[in-house]
Design a protein around this motif. Sequence first.
Motif, mmCIF file in Angstrom:
data_model
loop_
_atom_site.group_PDB
_atom_site.id
_atom_site.type_symbol
_atom_site.label_atom_id
_atom_site.label_comp_id
_atom_site.label_asym_id
_atom_site.label_seq_id
_atom_site.Cartn_x
_atom_site.Cartn_y
_atom_site.Cartn_z
ATOM 1 N N PRO A 142 0.821 -1.212 0.000
ATOM 2 C CA PRO A 142 0.000 0.000 0.000
ATOM 3 C C PRO A 142 0.858 1.267 0.000
ATOM 4 O O PRO A 142 1.917 1.305 0.628
ATOM 5 N N ALA A 143 0.386 2.277 -0.737
ATOM 6 C CA ALA A 143 1.050 3.591 -0.695
ATOM 7 C C ALA A 143 0.496 4.332 0.511
ATOM 8 O O ALA A 143 1.164 4.429 1.552
ATOM 9 N N SER A 144 -0.739 4.808 0.411
ATOM 10 C CA SER A 144 -1.367 5.457 1.565
ATOM 11 C C SER A 144 -1.580 4.413 2.667
ATOM 12 O O SER A 144 -2.177 3.360 2.431
ATOM 13 N N GLY A 145 -1.059 4.689 3.834
ATOM 14 C CA GLY A 145 -1.199 3.743 4.950
ATOM 15 C C GLY A 145 -0.119 2.670 4.987
ATOM 16 O O GLY A 145 -0.022 1.908 5.945
ATOM 17 N N GLY A 146 0.701 2.606 3.940
ATOM 18 C CA GLY A 146 1.791 1.617 3.926
ATOM 19 C C GLY A 146 2.891 2.051 4.888
ATOM 20 O O GLY A 146 3.300 3.209 4.882
ATOM 21 N N ARG A 147 3.354 1.120 5.698
ATOM 22 C CA ARG A 147 4.381 1.455 6.707
ATOM 23 C C ARG A 147 5.743 0.990 6.210
ATOM 24 O O ARG A 147 5.982 -0.217 6.045
ATOM 25 N N PHE A 148 6.636 1.975 5.985
ATOM 26 C CA PHE A 148 7.947 1.749 5.376
ATOM 27 C C PHE A 148 9.014 2.089 6.406
ATOM 28 O O PHE A 148 9.065 3.214 6.909
ATOM 29 N N VAL A 149 9.836 1.111 6.747
ATOM 30 C CA VAL A 149 10.923 1.342 7.710
ATOM 31 C C VAL A 149 12.246 1.308 6.957
ATOM 32 O O VAL A 149 12.607 0.295 6.349
ATOM 33 N N LEU A 150 12.960 2.432 6.985
ATOM 34 C CA LEU A 150 14.340 2.449 6.487
ATOM 35 C C LEU A 150 15.237 2.260 7.697
ATOM 36 O O LEU A 150 15.259 3.110 8.595
ATOM 37 N N SER A 151 15.926 1.143 7.731
ATOM 38 C CA SER A 151 16.754 0.856 8.910
ATOM 39 C C SER A 151 18.238 0.914 8.598
ATOM 40 O O SER A 151 18.701 0.296 7.638
ATOM 41 N N TRP A 152 18.967 1.629 9.430
ATOM 42 C CA TRP A 152 20.427 1.571 9.396
ATOM 43 C C TRP A 152 20.823 0.119 9.684
ATOM 44 O O TRP A 152 20.134 -0.587 10.440
ATOM 45 N N ALA A 153 21.942 -0.317 9.105
ATOM 46 C CA ALA A 153 22.417 -1.677 9.364
ATOM 47 C C ALA A 153 23.937 -1.660 9.520
ATOM 48 O O ALA A 153 24.620 -0.755 9.029
ATOM 49 N N ASN A 154 24.407 -2.694 10.190
ATOM 50 C CA ASN A 154 25.826 -2.857 10.446
ATOM 51 C C ASN A 154 26.635 -2.914 9.141
ATOM 52 O O ASN A 154 26.178 -3.465 8.127
ATOM 53 N N HIS A 155 27.834 -2.371 9.157
ATOM 54 C CA HIS A 155 28.737 -2.428 7.996
ATOM 55 C C HIS A 155 30.117 -2.025 8.488
ATOM 56 O O HIS A 155 30.232 -1.182 9.386
ATOM 57 N N PRO A 156 31.184 -2.610 7.902
ATOM 58 C CA PRO A 156 32.523 -2.228 8.389
ATOM 59 C C PRO A 156 32.945 -0.815 8.007
ATOM 60 O O PRO A 156 33.887 -0.277 8.599
ATOM 61 N N HIS A 157 32.281 -0.206 7.015
ATOM 62 C CA HIS A 157 32.736 1.105 6.533
ATOM 63 C C HIS A 157 31.624 2.146 6.607
ATOM 64 O O HIS A 157 30.442 1.805 6.603
ATOM 65 N N ARG A 190 5.707 8.624 -2.277
ATOM 66 C CA ARG A 190 4.707 7.583 -2.586
ATOM 67 C C ARG A 190 3.525 7.646 -1.626
ATOM 68 O O ARG A 190 2.532 6.953 -1.797
ATOM 69 N N GLY A 191 3.629 8.460 -0.573
ATOM 70 C CA GLY A 191 2.518 8.640 0.373
ATOM 71 C C GLY A 191 2.566 7.687 1.540
ATOM 72 O O GLY A 191 1.566 7.511 2.253
ATOM 73 N N MET A 192 3.717 7.055 1.778
ATOM 74 C CA MET A 192 3.805 6.053 2.843
ATOM 75 C C MET A 192 4.109 6.706 4.196
ATOM 76 O O MET A 192 4.528 7.870 4.270
ATOM 77 N N ASP A 193 3.879 5.952 5.256
ATOM 78 C CA ASP A 193 4.280 6.373 6.600
ATOM 79 C C ASP A 193 5.683 5.821 6.829
ATOM 80 O O ASP A 193 5.874 4.610 6.973
ATOM 81 N N ALA A 230 7.966 16.233 1.134
ATOM 82 C CA ALA A 230 7.327 15.329 0.159
ATOM 83 C C ALA A 230 6.127 14.641 0.798
ATOM 84 O O ALA A 230 5.068 14.498 0.172
ATOM 85 N N ALA A 231 6.271 14.234 2.059
ATOM 86 C CA ALA A 231 5.170 13.558 2.759
ATOM 87 C C ALA A 231 4.000 14.513 2.960
ATOM 88 O O ALA A 231 2.835 14.107 2.849
ATOM 89 N N ALA A 232 4.312 15.778 3.228
ATOM 90 C CA ALA A 232 3.231 16.754 3.432
ATOM 91 C C ALA A 232 2.396 16.888 2.160
ATOM 92 O O ALA A 232 1.181 17.071 2.204
ATOM 93 N N ARG A 233 3.058 16.786 1.001
ATOM 94 C CA ARG A 233 2.328 16.901 -0.273
ATOM 95 C C ARG A 233 1.570 15.623 -0.616
ATOM 96 O O ARG A 233 0.507 15.662 -1.231
ATOM 97 N N SER A 234 2.115 14.470 -0.217
ATOM 98 C CA SER A 234 1.530 13.187 -0.647
ATOM 99 C C SER A 234 0.519 12.617 0.348
ATOM 100 O O SER A 234 -0.181 11.666 0.028
ATOM 101 N N GLY A 235 0.509 13.171 1.571
ATOM 102 C CA GLY A 235 -0.366 12.613 2.606
ATOM 103 C C GLY A 235 0.325 11.558 3.454
ATOM 104 O O GLY A 235 -0.310 10.911 4.277
ATOM 105 N N GLY A 236 1.623 11.379 3.266
ATOM 106 C CA GLY A 236 2.379 10.426 4.089
ATOM 107 C C GLY A 236 2.929 11.083 5.338
ATOM 108 O O GLY A 236 2.503 12.177 5.721
#
Length: 336
Positions: free
Chosen positions: A164-179, A196-199, A221-227
């Motif tokens: 889902p775009a509207s109401g879709g829950r998108f998590v961008l997560s930092w992850a471990n890396h050597p650099h 895309r209008g996601m949360d 961008a979220a303010a314009r898309s409703g996310g």
Amino acid sequence: MKRFIDLAENTPEELAELLALAGRLDRHPEPQALTGKVLGMLFFNPSLRTVASFQAAMGRLGGSSFVITPGAGTWKLEARNGIVMDGDAAEHIREAVPVLASYADVLGIRAFAGGIDLEADLEERKFMEMASICPAPLVNLESAVNHPCQALGDWKTMDDLEVPASGGRFVLSWANHPHALPLAVPAAVVHMAAMRGMDVTVLRPEGYALPDPIMQRARDAAARSGGSVRETDDRKEATEGAHVIYAKSWGSTSHYGRPADDRNLRSNLEHWTVDESWFDNALAEAIFMHCLPVRRNVVVADEVLDGPRSRVLPQARNRMTVQAAILHRLLLGGGR
Ligand code: CP
């Protein structure tokens, strides 16, 4: 469309048309559409997907392409202005970029962040200087804080999977890396999901907050898309009800340009390797995304990459499908 360097230069309607064109070209190939047209690509940094997917997209449309990797069989290029060129570099970008553009109908450039001056990288100084001397339509193959082709491909992957775009829950997560890695993918992806209008939730440890201009652009961008866009270091709260967990590592902005300090900070963060337990609070059907390349069992555990949630291969394939649409639109016009 005169260039493709930032999703923000396109209206939501234009992006929807590009995504539709990508789907149409995938279902109904046009093997002669770009006959006689040439794509040039200048890579200051390594690549697997971007170089291969652009060459494949151009070939499938009947065009051809050339790839220049400065210093690897071609002259090393100098990008600094006003310096005495008595070192390794035999040629300056001020000649090289317009020369290459004169051979091509469209030019793509990959130039990662300098990684020393955060302000210069956030302003995309190096990439925008090359854009200013490029007379041909330009495609951003990944710059200091942007990777619009990755973002558009990821958008299509979520559309294909009916996330889902509207109401879709998108998590961008930092992850471990050597650099300490660049900010381009996290910046582009958080902006794309907001458009895309996601949360959107950015999940990251202390010291790894994304810079304010990147977060503000996503919030606008979220303010314009409703996310919506927020950030937290609380994994349980961030992943609650998530449709997508998108993992990516990036360098500490509080220690930008100081790799030894960054290394010190991340030395206690090895538990930020994404494994199945990260999905405990997500939706049962939650998917895993990563732009690749990925270091197995450092950034992401085998059980996730090899498991049913992983969508990293469709993501990579969609680089080719959306880039075919970008080349088609740049070289043949149409749309708005
Ligand atoms: N995701 C991506 O841009 O891959 P490459 O660095 O291999 O091109």
